[in-house]
Design an enzyme around this catalytic site. Structure first.
Site, mmCIF file in Angstrom:
data_model
loop_
_atom_site.group_PDB
_atom_site.id
_atom_site.type_symbol
_atom_site.label_atom_id
_atom_site.label_comp_id
_atom_site.label_asym_id
_atom_site.label_seq_id
_atom_site.Cartn_x
_atom_site.Cartn_y
_atom_site.Cartn_z
ATOM 1 N N GLU A 226 0.874 -1.170 0.000
ATOM 2 C CA GLU A 226 0.000 0.000 0.000
ATOM 3 C C GLU A 226 0.909 1.217 0.000
ATOM 4 O OE1 GLU A 226 -2.930 -0.425 -0.627
ATOM 5 O OE2 GLU A 226 -3.422 -2.440 0.052
ATOM 6 N N CYS A 260 -1.859 9.278 2.565
ATOM 7 C CA CYS A 260 -1.436 8.709 1.277
ATOM 8 C C CYS A 260 -2.454 8.943 0.180
ATOM 9 C CB CYS A 260 -1.139 7.216 1.431
ATOM 10 S SG CYS A 260 -2.556 6.236 1.976
#
Length: 482
Positions: A226, A260
């Site tokens: 991720e 993110c």
């Protein structure tokens, strides 16, 4: 050994050299035990739920100290609420996820049957980042436990107080051979990534993700990465420009942009750029009338990251971009506090650092476009992002963006909220990551999806075994032609 010495030994986190033995103990425990039952998995999730609720104030305090300041409301929403939501959703669906799935059997082999069975992989490694240190440690833990695995968890060394709260939470909740938290610096992190896990999930930067994947490959450990990247926010010409600015700035300033999936840069119609800038100013003034001592506004996590984000702004200025700092109260802000006012960078070029690196701070570059296809082309000329945001009401325009771009996930007319939907998978694509967690896809990530063929007592497959004769010839002629 005295009782006090034994207690100290238990409380001391394992060093890098201890990790292989710790993993071996967990693998041995997994091999000796049968796969956890549905009731045992639910019990583990409920224990985690109670432990997190009991420590929510400790979590908020530790993260605030690690960051210098972190809004308590942001912590409760992004760390505690998200994990509790994951637990609730998983509990509601776990029985269905665990059930073997019937699959179609080719008619040639009937009346045999086919199924797919989900089995625990064994011991899963989780490497969590610093920006959401509890959520990004415990949310994957939820799906790993639901899938019946044991877990070794490595928090970031950049948030040491939070790491200790996690270690205390896990030690008080699970036996060490079921879940264990490993703390320490880069040497521990490197050793952790080289362990022969049955699966490894890493959340962090693309640069470090490459290092982790390379280390895991030595043991052929499958990885879920991720990562991040530059997530664009495209504003369509038919959307209210001030509403778009408000929603984009909300995503950009949440956790001071240290997310993110934060909108990394905006693409707006050229004719509406100035209105968008004014909308950004109004949005920040509404959310944060003051900045210097505002308890709702989060600081940059440390001096190195503060300097990194400032360097993007300085570089843009030096290369000729217009930089707009949004400081609604006109206050002096002490750089040593690491509070950074939101900043807009107008008309940046691709040569500027702010358009090359993921920003991870409250800086929003704003580019313009003349035609919608220009915006789509710009996105496609760059690495595939973790998220993409589009603001517009025209269904055809929305479809063109959805079909014409590839990204990890999409939110329409808002930012970041696709991540909060418990029944949607989350993951990147290409440089922004690989694999998924959350929802059923997370359960599958941490499971071996084992195909099973059950032969029927009465069947015809013997007709295609040697010695071949006329019966086999007639059957093959029927199946594949003469």
């Amino acid at each position: 050994m005295t009782a006090a010495a034994q207690l100290h030994e238990v409380a001391t986190p394992p060093s890098a050299k201890d990790l292989p033995a710790l993993l071996r103990r967990m693998k041995d425990a997994a091999a000796k035990a049968s796969a956890p039952t549905y009731d045992e998995r639910i019990a583990s999730l409920e224990k985690l739920e109670r432990s997190l609720l009991a420590r929510k104030d400790a979590v908020a305090g530790a993260i605030a100290r690690d960051f210098g300041h972190r809004s308590k409301h942001e912590t409760l929403v992004a760390e505690v609420f998200v994990v509790l939501g994951a637990i609730k959703h998983t509990k509601a669906h776990l029985r269905d996820w665990m059930e073997p799935e019937d699959r179609e059997t080719s008619w040639v082999f009937m009346p045999a049957t086919c199924q797919v069975m989900s089995q625990p992989l064994g011991v899963v490694g989780i490497i969590a980042p610093w920006n959401y240190p509890v959520q990004l440690a415990l949310a994957p833990l939820v799906t790993a436990l639901a899938a019946g695995n044991r877990v070794m968890l490595k928090p970031s060394e950049l948030v040491p107080e939070t790491a200790e709260v996690l270690r205390d939470l896990v030690a008080a909740t699970f036996p060490e051979d079921q879940v264990v938290v490993v703390t320490g610096g880069p040497d521990v992190g490197e050793a952790f990534s080289r362990l022969a896990f049955d699966h490894l999930l890493f959340t962090g930067s693309t640069r470090v993700g490459k290092v982790v994947m390379r280390a895991a490959s030595e043991n052929l450990v499958p990885v879920t990465l991720e990562l991040g990247g530059k997530s664009p926010a495209i504003v369509g010409a038919d959307f209210n420009i001030r509403v778009a600015a408000e929603r984009i700035m909300a995503g950009k300033t949440f956790n001071a942009g240290q997310t993110c999936i934060a909108p990394d840069y905006a693409l707006v119609p050229a004719a509406q750029r100035d209105a968008f800038v004014e909308g950004c100013k109004a949005a920040v003034a509404k959310m944060y009338p003051t900045l210097a001592k505002n308890q709702d506004y989060t600081t940059i996590v440390n001096g190195a990251h503060y300097a990194r984000v400032r360097s993007y702004v300085d570089d843009a200025k030096e290369r000729g971009a217009t930089v707009v700092e949004i400081n609604p109260g006109g206050e002096p802000i002490d750089p040593t506090t690491r509070r950074m006012a939101p900043i807009l960078v107008l008309d940046p070029t691709d040569e500027m650092l702010c358009m090359q690196d993921e920003i991870f701070g409250p800086v929003l570059p704003i580019r313009t476009y003349e035609k919608p296809e220009d915006a789509i082309a710009y996105v496609n000329e760059h690495p595939r992002p973790l998220a993409l945001y589009y603001f517009g009401h025209d269904r055809a325009a929305i479809d063109r963006v959805l079909e014409g771009t590839v990204s990890g996930g999409v939110t329409i007319n808002e930012t970041m909220l696709h991540f909060a939907q418990e029944d949607l998978p989350f993951g990147g694509v290409g440089p922004s990551g690989m694999g998924h967690y959350h929802a059923r896809e997370g359960f599958d990530t941490f499971s071996k999806r084992k195909p099973i063929f059950r032969q029927a007592r009465i069947n015809t497959t013997g007709l295609l075994r040697p010695p071949y004769g006329k019966t086999a010839d007639r059957l093959l002629a029927f199946l594949v032609g003469k």
